[in-house]
Write a protein that holds these residues in place. Structure first.
Motif, PDB file in Angstrom:
ATOM      1  N   ALA A 100      46.522  31.298  42.902  1.00 36.00           N
ATOM      2  CA  ALA A 100      46.686  32.329  43.935  1.00 36.00           C
ATOM      3  C   ALA A 100      46.092  33.658  43.476  1.00 36.00           C
ATOM      4  CB  ALA A 100      48.165  32.503  44.272  1.00 36.00           C
ATOM      5  N   GLY A 101      46.339  34.009  42.211  1.00 30.23           N
ATOM      6  CA  GLY A 101      45.794  35.254  41.678  1.00 30.23           C
ATOM      7  C   GLY A 101      44.275  35.253  41.676  1.00 30.23           C
ATOM      8  N   GLY A 102      43.682  34.091  41.361  1.00 28.33           N
ATOM      9  CA  GLY A 102      42.234  33.977  41.391  1.00 28.33           C
ATOM     10  C   GLY A 102      41.676  34.186  42.790  1.00 28.33           C
ATOM     11  N   LEU A 103      42.384  33.662  43.784  1.00 27.03           N
ATOM     12  CA  LEU A 103      41.948  33.829  45.175  1.00 27.03           C
ATOM     13  C   LEU A 103      42.088  35.279  45.632  1.00 27.03           C
ATOM     14  CD1 LEU A 103      43.536  30.622  46.763  1.00 27.03           C
ATOM     15  CD2 LEU A 103      41.129  31.007  46.213  1.00 27.03           C
ATOM     16  N   LEU A 104      43.051  35.989  45.013  1.00 27.80           N
ATOM     17  CA  LEU A 104      43.278  37.395  45.379  1.00 27.80           C
ATOM     18  C   LEU A 104      42.457  38.358  44.531  1.00 27.80           C
ATOM     19  CD1 LEU A 104      47.176  37.290  45.735  1.00 27.80           C
ATOM     20  CD2 LEU A 104      45.506  37.430  47.604  1.00 27.80           C
ATOM     21  N   LEU A 105      41.637  37.788  43.642  1.00 31.45           N
ATOM     22  CA  LEU A 105      40.840  38.599  42.727  1.00 31.45           C
ATOM     23  C   LEU A 105      40.055  39.664  43.485  1.00 31.45           C
ATOM     24  CD1 LEU A 105      40.119  38.722  39.701  1.00 31.45           C
ATOM     25  CD2 LEU A 105      38.119  37.329  40.213  1.00 31.45           C
ATOM     26  N   GLY A 106      40.219  40.905  43.087  1.00 32.14           N
ATOM     27  CA  GLY A 106      39.495  41.992  43.727  1.00 32.14           C
ATOM     28  C   GLY A 106      40.266  42.683  44.833  1.00 32.14           C
ATOM     29  N   ILE A 107      41.423  42.122  45.216  1.00 29.82           N
ATOM     30  CA  ILE A 107      42.189  42.728  46.309  1.00 29.82           C
ATOM     31  C   ILE A 107      42.785  44.071  45.886  1.00 29.82           C
ATOM     32  CG2 ILE A 107      44.428  41.641  45.811  1.00 29.82           C
ATOM     33  CD1 ILE A 107      44.728  41.231  48.844  1.00 29.82           C
ATOM     34  N   LEU A 108      43.085  44.191  44.568  1.00 31.36           N
ATOM     35  CA  LEU A 108      43.555  45.472  44.035  1.00 31.36           C
ATOM     36  C   LEU A 108      42.475  46.043  43.130  1.00 31.36           C
ATOM     37  CD1 LEU A 108      47.290  44.870  42.999  1.00 31.36           C
ATOM     38  CD2 LEU A 108      46.459  46.375  44.795  1.00 31.36           C
ATOM     39  N   PRO A 109      42.116  47.304  43.295  1.00 31.20           N
ATOM     40  CA  PRO A 109      41.102  47.895  42.415  1.00 31.20           C
ATOM     41  C   PRO A 109      41.613  47.978  40.974  1.00 31.20           C
ATOM     42  CG  PRO A 109      42.147  49.581  43.776  1.00 31.20           C
ATOM     43  CD  PRO A 109      42.633  48.259  44.292  1.00 31.20           C
ATOM     44  N   ASN A 110      40.696  47.823  40.019  1.00 36.71           N
ATOM     45  CA  ASN A 110      41.072  47.879  38.608  1.00 36.71           C
ATOM     46  C   ASN A 110      41.735  49.200  38.233  1.00 36.71           C
ATOM     47  OD1 ASN A 110      40.286  45.323  38.017  1.00 36.71           O
ATOM     48  ND2 ASN A 110      38.388  45.888  36.964  1.00 36.71           N
ATOM     49  N   LEU A 111      41.373  50.267  38.940  1.00 33.26           N
ATOM     50  CA  LEU A 111      41.965  51.574  38.632  1.00 33.26           C
ATOM     51  C   LEU A 111      43.468  51.590  38.903  1.00 33.26           C
ATOM     52  CD1 LEU A 111      39.268  54.074  39.966  1.00 33.26           C
ATOM     53  CD2 LEU A 111      39.937  53.672  37.580  1.00 33.26           C
ATOM     54  N   VAL A 112      43.937  50.663  39.748  1.00 30.91           N
ATOM     55  CA  VAL A 112      45.368  50.542  40.034  1.00 30.91           C
ATOM     56  C   VAL A 112      45.972  49.419  39.205  1.00 30.91           C
ATOM     57  CG1 VAL A 112      47.088  50.010  41.803  1.00 30.91           C
ATOM     58  CG2 VAL A 112      45.108  51.438  42.371  1.00 30.91           C
ATOM     59  N   LEU A 113      45.297  48.254  39.187  1.00 30.30           N
ATOM     60  CA  LEU A 113      45.855  47.052  38.585  1.00 30.30           C
ATOM     61  C   LEU A 113      45.985  47.159  37.068  1.00 30.30           C
ATOM     62  CD1 LEU A 113      46.777  44.108  38.919  1.00 30.30           C
ATOM     63  CD2 LEU A 113      44.375  43.431  38.712  1.00 30.30           C
ATOM     64  N   ILE A 114      44.934  47.568  36.382  1.00 30.96           N
ATOM     65  CA  ILE A 114      44.946  47.558  34.914  1.00 30.96           C
ATOM     66  C   ILE A 114      45.981  48.523  34.337  1.00 30.96           C
ATOM     67  CG2 ILE A 114      43.571  47.837  32.827  1.00 30.96           C
ATOM     68  CD1 ILE A 114      42.949  45.358  34.585  1.00 30.96           C
ATOM     69  N   PRO A 115      46.077  49.787  34.815  1.00 35.26           N
ATOM     70  CA  PRO A 115      47.152  50.646  34.301  1.00 35.26           C
ATOM     71  C   PRO A 115      48.545  50.065  34.542  1.00 35.26           C
ATOM     72  CG  PRO A 115      45.510  51.971  35.440  1.00 35.26           C
ATOM     73  CD  PRO A 115      45.167  50.539  35.713  1.00 35.26           C
TER      74      PRO A 115
END
Length: 275
Positions: free
Chosen positions: A243-258
């Motif tokens: 599921a996470g792979g299918l949602l890849l990119g739905i959240l920008p890295n600037l939000v997700l990684i922190p």
């Protein structure tokens, strides 16, 4: 010499057996987190095994290693479908180079884990969670580039890096992709998509060696006592990773990684304080 048997509290087995739906749900949540950044999520699973489900340090590491193995073995065929073998075959020397160090490191790391006092292992795990948080931030926000090294120097660096990653992966019960992928990009100038597949090719044998070493310790009995729990959480992790792979990119890295880095750092604090 194997460590003395580590026992959970008397009601542990029954409590975990009743929490199988929770195991599936948390496994799925962890899988989604990992899938969103292209990893398996074992670094997030370890603190939950300790803090939520009540396993002591070595038990949590062994369970995490078993579930990481299942997730990686499931992910490998899917990865080959997206990155054909023909693209990976020319890079076989990278896998051999890293395995030369990681297999030794995995055995050493698992041996250290079985000999450490639980109080010490908690501190080590907390420190490694911080290391993973730093690696995660650096690989997504830093400019990895590549190192210009002579072939012999690169080979030696690969052996040393592989050994270090093997030790970390064995101590935490993880696949080590969060460290392997940036290492492959940095040392061998490989595209990050191919690096992800190569990391699985390194991770699987490395985890098998650590697993074999853990099987010699009496604490390995935690797997037999909690087999249904392992299966339930693994199923959740696999489903969540997809599921996470299918949602890849739905959240920008600037939000997700922190957010993920913060979770790892908070987990490190909880594990450090764990008694």
């Amino acid at each position: 010499m194997s460590s003395p048997p580590v026992r959970a509290d008397p009601g542990m087995t029954g409590r975990l057996a009743r929490s199988l739906p929770l195991a599936v749900a948390t496994g799925a949540a962890i899988g989604v987190l990992g899938g969103l950044i292209g990893l398996g999520g074992a670094e997030f699973r370890l603190p939950l095994l300790i803090g939520l489900f009540g396993f002591v340090a070595l038990q949590a590491v062994i369970l995490n290693k078993a579930m990481s193995l299942i997730v990686v073995m499931t992910a490998l065929p899917a990865r080959l479908a997206s990155v054909p073998y023909a693209e990976l075959a020319p890079q076989w020397s990278i896998v051999v180079n890293l395995l030369g160090g990681s297999l030794v490191g995995a055995w050493v790391g698992a041996t250290w884990a079985t000999k450490m006092r639980s109080a010490t292992l908690y501190k080590v795990l907390a420190g490694l969670l911080v290391l993973i948080a730093i690696a995660l931030a650096a690989s997504h926000f830093g400019d990895l580039g590549t190192l210009e090294l002579e072939p012999i120097t690169r080979t030696i660096a690969g052996l040393l890096a592989g050994a270090g990653i093997g030790i970390v992966a064995a101590l935490m019960g993880v696949a080590g992709g969060e460290l392997l992928i940036p290492t492959i990009v940095l040392l061998y100038a490989v595209d990050i998509k191919i690096a992800g597949s190569l990391s699985l090719a390194v991770s699987l044998p490395t985890m098998l060696v650590a697993f074999a070493r853990y099987s010699q310790d009496r604490s390995f009995g935690v797997l037999r006592a909690n087999g249904r729990f392992v299966v339930a959480m693994s199923i959740g992790s696999i489903a969540g990773t997809i599921a996470g792979g299918l949602l890849l990119g739905i959240l920008p890295n600037l939000v997700l990684i922190p957010l993920l880095v913060s979770l790892l750092l908070l987990s490190a604090i909880k594990v450090w304080r764990h008694e």
